[in-house]
Design a protein around this motif. Structure first.
Motif: not given
Length: 598
Positions: A409-413
């Motif tokens: 999720n962090k990388e997606v953000m």
């Protein structure tokens, strides 16, 4: 009346056309003769210099092979066994000889010019067979009597190579006692020297030879040059202190031009000769044709002078002046001049009227075509630009989808933030020209997305010259190149290293993109150069999304900057590719366009 217009035209035309042609028919051939002689001398000497370098490369390789064989332990061991007085077991002798053959075969396979090597003792016993008539062979006499290390073309049936060969011969010595027991013979095909020698011939019937000091042909074939010419030339060459030059010899009413160059290989002499009649045959034909043309023009002049009249000459002279305005692009000047042309001749008056109308039509059509070209160029540029955005967006969404599936999720953000910055940059359609600093910021966002995806497998180094940040450049020229670099780096490797640099050199923007991927094939690079030479941009426009890489970028840059843009591609298979983009800019280019500062 003698001084009528027709007679005056006859005299004028004769002076202006016929007499100059007759004079030119004398001057031009003489001028061409001087030029041809100078150019022939320069080109022939240059070709002979290249041939000399080529011979040096062949003979140097032959010398190196001979020396390698001499110092090889296998050769020295075989020599020691063969020179011993004591009886040696036959098996040991055969084994050592086979090892020598294997070593020689390996060297012959590894050289690029089809050379063959043999080791021979003074009694005729050699690695590839025994030659009892060795001392009766011409090439062996040249070596022993005339001390020639490089011998003439001959057939050696005791060597693996087929056909005629020239040879380099090196004494076979025991490195411990420095006593000679035979020789090492390195054969190189005579065809190597003959093929290159044919390129030096001058004119239709000229000849080129490789001769020794006695005038004998070092290669195959007979010498077609007259013996007297060759003998006189060789005598002058031997007494000449210069290493190369041009000699002239008269023979049977013709002059022979003999170019020579003394070679360092075996005291060989490179000779190229051509007769004056052969060399200047086209000039002689030109002179004859000019004289015939002069006679024809003289007859036409007589006829034309009597066909013209006063009511034609004056209007047509003024019409010619009006045409000069058109020649310089001054349509308004031509229109102002046209009313001054008057003619009572209906045919000439009709021509003047049609010309006046043609000027109007031509001016109108040029204006329409100019506008059409501007619009077409703009449409082509927009078409090239719009190919990039859908392709990039599709790749980025695939990256986001892949990260989401993995639960990162962090990388997606992070990718979403980077993508947002890029979309804000991309969706600004007010300007196609931005500052180079903005383009680099765009690339940093793009490469940040790639780093999230590939993690430590991707290394991107960007060096930005501060002096280039405010320089103007068209959008989206780096992203397709970076995308290709990453794609083809991972095609056969597990890591990708990308280097980007911008710098300002004088009045030029230099942009360098380098990777360590699989490299580009010579066919791809030659296709790009071929399209650039033919000024072909249609292949980019007709790509339908399949060529959004280097072709697209080069096409857009060439379309926008024209002759101010140049590039260089350096690539090596499985090593990498280096692309250098060079754009010349004027002082006004820094602030002549609006820029996106969002």
């Amino acid at each position: 009346m003698f001084f009528s217009l027709r007679n005056r035209l006859f005299i004028i035309f004769t002076c202006l056309l016929t007499i100059p042609l007759i004079i030119l028919s004398m001057i031009i051939p003489s001028w061409f003769t001087s030029i041809i002689e100078d150019q022939t001398q320069e080109l022939t000497i240059e070709a002979m210099d290249q041939y000399s370098l080529y011979i040096d490369s062949i003979t140097t390789q032959a010398e190196d092979l001979g020396k390698q064989v001499l110092v090889n332990q296998t050769t020295q061991q075989w020599l020691k066994l063969e020179k011993k007085d004591a009886n040696i077991p036959k098996e040991q002798s055969l084994l050592q000889k086979n090892q020598l053959k294997m070593m020689l075969s390996s060297m012959m396979v590894n050289n690029s010019n089809g050379m063959s090597i043999s080791v021979v003792l003074n009694n005729g016993e050699g690695a590839w067979g025994n030659n009892p008539n060795l001392h009766n062979l011409d090439w062996f006499k040249d070596f022993t009597i005339n001390e020639q290390r490089f011998v003439k073309s001959h057939i050696d049936p005791y060597m693996p190579a087929q056909g005629n060969s020239n040879s380099f011969i090196l004494p076979l010595v025991d490195l411990n006692t420095v006593v000679s027991y035979g020789f090492i013979k390195v054969n190189f095909p005579s065809s190597l020297l003959e093929t290159a020698l044919r390129k030096i011939t001058i004119g239709k019937n000229g000849h080129a030879y490789l001769l020794d000091q006695q005038g004998a042909n070092v290669l195959e074939g007979k010498i077609d040059t007259p013996k007297r010419v060759l003998k006189n030339s060789l005598s002058k060459i031997k007494n000449n202190t210069k290493q190369k030059g041009l000699l002239e010899t008269d023979y049977q009413g013709d002059k022979y031009f003999v170019f020579f160059q003394k070679l360092s290989v075996g005291d060989w002499i490179l000779v190229s000769e051509v007769t004056k009649s052969d060399l200047f045959s086209k000039v002689i034909i030109l002179q004859r044709n000019l004289l015939i043309t002069s006679a024809i023009v003289f007859l036409i002049t007589i006829f034309a002078s009597f066909m013209l009249s006063s009511n034609i000459v004056s209007p047509l002279g003024k019409l010619a002046k009006a045409m000069k305005f058109i020649e310089h692009g001054d349509f308004l000047g031509a229109k102002r001049f046209m009313p001054t042309i008057k003619s009572s001749n209906d045919e000439v008056g009709y021509v003047i009227k049609v010309f006046d109308h043609t000027v109007d039509q031509l001016k109108h059509l040029i204006e329409i075509e100019y506008e059409a070209n501007i619009r077409r160029k703009d449409a082509e540029y927009k078409a090239l630009l719009l190919q990039i955005n859908p392709h990039f967006l599709n790749n980025t969404l695939e990256i986001i989808g892949g990260l989401a599936v993995q639960g990162k999720n962090k990388e997606v953000m992070n990718v979403s933030i980077y993508l947002g910055r890029m979309m804000r940059y991309s969706l600004n359609t007010q300007n196609d020209v931005v500052r180079l600093g903005e383009e680099i910021s765009y690339i940093r966002s793009y490469t940040d997305i790639l780093k999230v995806r590939y993690e430590d497998a991707l290394t991107i180094d960007i060096i930005e010259d501060p002096e280039t940040r405010n320089l103007s450049i068209i959008k989206f020229i780096l992203q397709p190149l970076v995308e290709n670099a990453v794609k083809y780096s991972f095609k056969e490797k597990t890591k990708a290293e990308i280097f980007i640099e911008t710098k300002k050199v004088n009045n030029q923007i230099i942009i360098v993109l380098e990777d360590k991927g699989i490299g580009m094939s010579e066919e791809v690079i030659s296709d790009l150069v071929s399209e650039e030479t033919k000024n072909e941009r249609i292949s980019v426009l007709a790509s339908k999304g399949n060529s959004i890489g280097l072709k697209n970028v080069l096409g857009r840059l060439k379309l926008y900057y024209g002759e101010r843009f140049s590039y260089q591609i350096e690539s090596e298979k499985n090593v990498g590719t280096r692309i250098t983009l060079c754009i010349n800019f004027d002082r006004g280019d820094i602030h002549d366009e609006g820029h996106n500062h969002g």
